[in-house]
Scaffold this motif. Sequence first.
Motif: not given
Length: 344
Positions: A293-304
């Motif tokens: 979930e931490l990795g997913e959050l990082a990806a979503q933060t970058l894509i946003d």
Amino acid sequence: MATIKDVAAIAGVSFTTVSHVVNNSRPVSAEVRVKVERAIRELDYVPSAVARSLKARNTLTIGLLVPNATNPYFAELARGVEDGCAKNGYCMFFCNSDDDPAKQRSYLRVLQEKRIDGLVIASAGEDAVLAQSLAGAREPLVILDRNIEGVSADLVQIDHEKGGYLATRHLLQLGHSRVACITGPIATAVSAMRVHGFIRAMAERGIEIEPHAIQQGAFSATGGYEAASQLFDTLKPTGIFACNDMMGVGALRAAAERGINVPRDCSIIGFDDIELSRYTYPALSTVGQSVRELGELAAQTLIDRIAGKVPASTRRRVVTPHMILRESTGVVPQERLGEVSQKH
């Protein structure tokens, strides 16, 4: 391999018309579209992703750079980033630096040459040259897990200090007072924050930390094994806080070799909650948050950030850790309580 001009020749249209059909960049008649799509199927034509990205000014790819792919923590982190990319129609380039700053910088150049849209980076530690390289990067950045001084970028990390505090407090609440800490390389900010949490919990209880009770490891099972062996042969603690789960796994091995029953003779708690911690014997108590979930959050933060959905100012997203209690921690037996009271 078929080219766009081959498709155009069979369909009897210009190659720019084929491009419009492939990229939906301009309207074409239904009759022309059918001819082009039939030609594409006949030739098994695959459009060039590079050419399309030059037109669209994006590649729908991000880079991920981690310091140690053999560490299950970073493997799970990478899977989380990949999952976050897939949910948003992105692909991920994965690079492993082997904790080598030079290799880390080299991969950074490679990723930038691939025209990635953004970069998630978990640093291999303090590196002024890497900081300079990232400071001049044109792509949006997200720093994951270990902060990099001098780089202005979004940061996603767990609250390391609080996690160290919670783990140590758990051991103290179980009646342990001869508590030791196995830390990673003390020069890294992650280690320093987790050890600070250990020290804060001990001070809160008014318990003096014994000499050599803080042993440095290497954020690996081997590092945990060697540090725990030293502790068991000298200090004989009743509780150990290992600053990551892999060191906790090593500590379990060191205890087993000495006939030390966990948790009857010594409680051991880790940090991170990697999947492996569920399957050790005994199962390792730990503190953390879902690594994926931490990795997913990082990806979503970058894509946003890439999509311009967030304010221009950088964001610091700190995830609160929680306790995951399993079989490796327990109350201090009465016979050890007497032993500890004599010591203190």
